[in-house]
Write a protein that holds these residues in place. Structure first.
Motif, PDB file in Angstrom:
ATOM      1  N   HIS A   7       0.974  -1.237  -0.041  1.00 28.76           N
ATOM      2  CA  HIS A   7       0.154   0.003   0.069  1.00 28.76           C
ATOM      3  C   HIS A   7       0.906   1.210  -0.054  1.00 28.76           C
ATOM      4  N   TYR A   8       0.108   2.314  -0.252  1.00 27.74           N
ATOM      5  CA  TYR A   8       1.150   3.740  -0.218  1.00 27.74           C
ATOM      6  C   TYR A   8       0.016   4.672   0.474  1.00 27.74           C
ATOM      7  N   LEU A   9       1.030   5.750   0.946  1.00 28.64           N
ATOM      8  CA  LEU A   9       0.566   6.945   1.502  1.00 28.64           C
ATOM      9  C   LEU A   9      -0.192   7.112   2.894  1.00 28.64           C
ATOM     10  N   HIS A  10      -0.933   5.890   3.241  1.00 31.40           N
ATOM     11  CA  HIS A  10      -1.612   6.094   4.470  1.00 31.40           C
ATOM     12  C   HIS A  10      -1.056   5.069   5.576  1.00 31.40           C
ATOM     13  N   TYR A  37      -2.445   3.140   7.056  1.00 31.80           N
ATOM     14  CA  TYR A  37      -2.774   1.820   6.736  1.00 31.80           C
ATOM     15  C   TYR A  37      -1.935   1.193   5.537  1.00 31.80           C
ATOM     16  N   GLY A  38      -0.873   0.500   5.917  1.00 27.36           N
ATOM     17  CA  GLY A  38      -0.328  -0.303   4.708  1.00 27.36           C
ATOM     18  C   GLY A  38       0.933   0.431   4.269  1.00 27.36           C
ATOM     19  N   GLY A  39       0.966   1.977   4.534  1.00 31.39           N
ATOM     20  CA  GLY A  39       2.075   2.855   3.679  1.00 31.39           C
ATOM     21  C   GLY A  39       3.490   2.662   4.134  1.00 31.39           C
ATOM     22  N   TYR A  40       3.584   1.903   5.189  1.00 33.32           N
ATOM     23  CA  TYR A  40       4.910   1.432   5.510  1.00 33.32           C
ATOM     24  C   TYR A  40       5.763   0.548   4.547  1.00 33.32           C
ATOM     25  N   CYS A  41       4.966  -0.220   3.803  1.00 37.41           N
ATOM     26  CA  CYS A  41       5.124  -1.373   2.951  1.00 37.41           C
ATOM     27  C   CYS A  41       4.876  -0.991   1.362  1.00 37.41           C
ATOM     28  N   PRO A  42       5.584  -0.216   0.805  1.00 36.34           N
ATOM     29  CA  PRO A  42       5.355  -0.025  -0.857  1.00 36.34           C
ATOM     30  C   PRO A  42       5.710  -1.262  -1.732  1.00 36.34           C
ATOM     31  N   SER A  43       6.586  -2.183  -0.748  1.00 41.94           N
ATOM     32  CA  SER A  43       7.175  -3.175  -1.736  1.00 41.94           C
ATOM     33  C   SER A  43       7.234  -4.472  -0.938  1.00 41.94           C
ATOM     34  N   PRO A  44       6.163  -5.270  -0.825  1.00 37.54           N
ATOM     35  CA  PRO A  44       6.296  -6.542  -0.282  1.00 37.54           C
ATOM     36  C   PRO A  44       7.397  -7.355  -0.681  1.00 37.54           C
ATOM     37  N   LEU A  45       7.848  -7.494  -1.904  1.00 33.62           N
ATOM     38  CA  LEU A  45       9.090  -8.215  -2.568  1.00 33.62           C
ATOM     39  C   LEU A  45      10.333  -7.825  -1.747  1.00 33.62           C
ATOM     40  N   GLY A  46      10.261  -6.641  -1.527  1.00 33.26           N
ATOM     41  CA  GLY A  46      11.498  -5.887  -0.722  1.00 33.26           C
ATOM     42  C   GLY A  46      11.508  -6.628   0.914  1.00 33.26           C
ATOM     43  N   PHE A  47      10.342  -6.506   1.430  1.00 37.24           N
ATOM     44  CA  PHE A  47      10.220  -6.959   2.802  1.00 37.24           C
ATOM     45  C   PHE A  47      10.469  -8.560   2.948  1.00 37.24           C
ATOM     46  N   LEU A  48       9.974  -9.265   1.692  1.00 40.72           N
ATOM     47  CA  LEU A  48       9.999 -10.790   1.791  1.00 40.72           C
ATOM     48  C   LEU A  48      11.470 -11.017   1.633  1.00 40.72           C
ATOM     49  N   SER A  49      12.173 -10.476   0.659  1.00 41.29           N
ATOM     50  CA  SER A  49      13.835 -10.696   0.449  1.00 41.29           C
ATOM     51  C   SER A  49      14.314 -10.707   1.778  1.00 41.29           C
ATOM     52  N   ALA A  50      13.977  -9.801   2.774  1.00 38.37           N
ATOM     53  CA  ALA A  50      14.740  -9.950   3.974  1.00 38.37           C
ATOM     54  C   ALA A  50      14.288 -11.091   4.913  1.00 38.37           C
ATOM     55  N   VAL A  51      12.916 -11.489   4.788  1.00 39.69           N
ATOM     56  CA  VAL A  51      12.549 -12.622   5.342  1.00 39.69           C
ATOM     57  C   VAL A  51      13.466 -13.734   4.682  1.00 39.69           C
ATOM     58  N   ALA A  52      13.483 -14.002   3.616  1.00 46.75           N
ATOM     59  CA  ALA A  52      14.296 -14.952   3.102  1.00 46.75           C
ATOM     60  C   ALA A  52      15.750 -15.091   3.157  1.00 46.75           C
ATOM     61  N   ALA A  53      16.195 -13.992   3.507  1.00 46.71           N
ATOM     62  CA  ALA A  53      17.745 -14.097   4.198  1.00 46.71           C
ATOM     63  C   ALA A  53      17.786 -14.627   5.392  1.00 46.71           C
ATOM     64  N   ARG A  54      16.644 -14.583   6.362  1.00 43.88           N
ATOM     65  CA  ARG A  54      16.885 -14.931   7.775  1.00 43.88           C
ATOM     66  C   ARG A  54      16.358 -16.313   8.008  1.00 43.88           C
ATOM     67  N   THR A  55      15.684 -17.056   7.006  1.00 48.46           N
ATOM     68  CA  THR A  55      14.736 -18.098   6.934  1.00 48.46           C
ATOM     69  C   THR A  55      15.277 -19.095   6.013  1.00 48.46           C
ATOM     70  N   LEU A 115      -9.014  -0.827  13.237  1.00 46.10           N
ATOM     71  CA  LEU A 115     -10.307  -0.321  12.496  1.00 46.10           C
ATOM     72  C   LEU A 115     -10.091   1.149  12.089  1.00 46.10           C
ATOM     73  N   ASP A 116      -9.552   1.971  13.360  1.00 49.77           N
ATOM     74  CA  ASP A 116      -9.502   3.326  12.720  1.00 49.77           C
ATOM     75  C   ASP A 116      -8.516   3.746  12.032  1.00 49.77           C
ATOM     76  N   VAL A 117      -7.496   3.037  11.766  1.00 50.48           N
ATOM     77  CA  VAL A 117      -6.514   3.222  10.765  1.00 50.48           C
ATOM     78  C   VAL A 117      -6.922   2.902   9.462  1.00 50.48           C
ATOM     79  N   TRP A 118      -7.664   1.862   9.418  1.00 47.03           N
ATOM     80  CA  TRP A 118      -8.243   1.442   8.072  1.00 47.03           C
ATOM     81  C   TRP A 118      -9.361   2.436   7.690  1.00 47.03           C
ATOM     82  N   ALA A 119     -10.195   2.915   8.544  1.00 46.00           N
ATOM     83  CA  ALA A 119     -11.065   3.651   8.198  1.00 46.00           C
ATOM     84  C   ALA A 119     -10.727   4.885   7.882  1.00 46.00           C
ATOM     85  N   GLU A 120      -9.574   5.388   8.413  1.00 49.85           N
ATOM     86  CA  GLU A 120      -9.113   6.788   7.766  1.00 49.85           C
ATOM     87  C   GLU A 120      -8.545   6.572   6.199  1.00 49.85           C
ATOM     88  N   ALA A 121      -7.957   5.466   6.123  1.00 49.29           N
ATOM     89  CA  ALA A 121      -7.695   5.175   4.645  1.00 49.29           C
ATOM     90  C   ALA A 121      -8.727   5.103   3.634  1.00 49.29           C
TER      91      ALA A 121
END
Length: 357
Positions: free
Chosen positions: A48-51, A53-71, A258-264
């Motif tokens: 997700h973007y901007l909000h 709700y989800g805005g910390y992660c514009p790239s699931p593939l980037g996050f999952l690359s870090a998971v891959a390196a640790r598992t 729910l409040d963060v989701w509702a804002e988005a």
């Protein structure tokens, strides 16, 4: 008895004053490693973007690359990438790269996107989203499985393209699609042979008919092929020593979630789109939703280990059976100790009792 697999589902819903991006990802990576050690099968992350709700992660593939390196064994699921905001050549290549880095552990889940602010800021018309979504998914699959691919669509075009790198898994990583409300989308995913990702927001009963649509369409298109429909459900989980403790934790952090989701989704309170029937007023609905309604009606699983075992069995029965359940255990910017408690109690006391439902 049917074997069910379990994993973690991440969707950042943090305000900076609750958790910084660095703290959020440090916590999520620690939980991912602990999940593998505890016997869970997968880790999923959403784009997700901007909000908040989800805005910390514009790239699931980037996050999952870090998971891959640790598992070493957990499946890595994009849940989901938003193909309407990506070119298929780019998306296919970046996913294939992670498939190689992880030794063939990637599952790629796609979603149509539904937050108006994302479409407006990125300059993509919402009314085109369904066609863009479907065309991009089909194009990504062709790039993974064919050479010298040519496409001519209203959204992208190219000639004689051969994607690099090629997928490690053959013919390609497992593919999933998310569906929420629109019956045609459930049927389309079945016809295309994709797995189905769902988030039963309030009650599992609301999805049972849609799952039938998906499975019926899958059988018509792929019966006798050896392929089988696959359904994965994501929902919040809190496990504590007693029901009272679990409900107290859930009340606090589900309200924040729910409040963060509702804002988005608040732009839907003043907006309509022919491509998103039933979304108008989404923010009003979330703001009026009581957290306790989620865990009394099955949209979240909350309780002591014994209660959670019973509620998981009831959820799976009411929804008509799923192949995989992916737990949100850190919703509402929940501190790491509470999320870790849920994960430890689930892996130690619940998982051995619910592997077969």
């Amino acid at each position: 008895m049917v074997s069910v697999r379990f994993g973690l589902s991440f969707l950042p819903d943090c305000k900076p004053e609750m958790k910084s991006p660095q703290t959020y990802f440090s916590d999520a990576l620690e939980l991912s490693v602990q999940a593998e050690l505890g016997g869970l099968d997968s880790v999923k992350m959403t784009e997700h973007y901007l909000h908040h709700y989800g805005g910390y992660c514009p790239s699931p593939l980037g996050f999952l690359s870090a998971v891959a390196a640790r598992t070493s064994s957990v499946r890595l699921i994009t849940g989901c990438v938003l193909p309407v905001f990506h070119h298929p050549i780019q998306l296919a290549a970046e996913a294939a790269q992670l498939d190689a880095l992880s030794g063939g552990r990637l599952d790629v889940g796609f979603a149509r996107a539904y937050l108006p602010d994302e479409f407006d800021a990125l300059g993509v018309p919402m009314d085109e989203s369904n066609d863009r979504y479907r065309e991009t998914i089909r194009a990504v699959r062709r790039i993974w499985t064919e050479e010298n691919v040519t496409e001519q669509t209203p959204f992208f075009s190219y000639r004689d393209v051969t994607g690099r790198p090629r997928p490690t898994q053959q013919p390609h990583p497992p593919m999933w699609g998310a569906a929420v409300r629109t019956p045609e989308n459930f049927a389309w995913l079945g016809t295309e042979g994709l797995g189905l990702l769902i988030t039963p927001m309030i009650s599992p009963h609301e999805f049972r008919g849609q799952l039938d649509l998906y499975r019926d369409a899958f059988q018509v298109a792929h019966g006798g092929s050896g392929l089988r429909p696959r359904v994965a459900a994501s929902l919040p989980l809190v496990v504590a020593e007693t029901d009272e403790q679990a409900e107290q934790i859930a009340e606090t952090y589900l309200r924040r979630y729910l409040d963060v989701w509702a804002e988005a989704v608040s732009p839907w309170d003043r907006r309509e789109s022919s491509a998103y029937r039933g979304y108008s007023g989404f923010g009003w609905m979330l703001r009026g939703l009581k957290p306790s309604k989620l865990f009394t009606e099955g949209g979240a699983i909350v309780g002591s280990p014994a209660t959670v075992i019973d509620r998981i069995r009831a959820f799976n029965h009411h929804i008509g059976g799923v192949d995989q359940i992916l737990w949100q255990i850190d919703f509402g910017a929940m501190p790491l100790p509470e999320a870790r408690q849920t994960l430890e109690l689930f892996c130690d006391q619940v998982l051995p009792e619910v592997k077969s439902l």
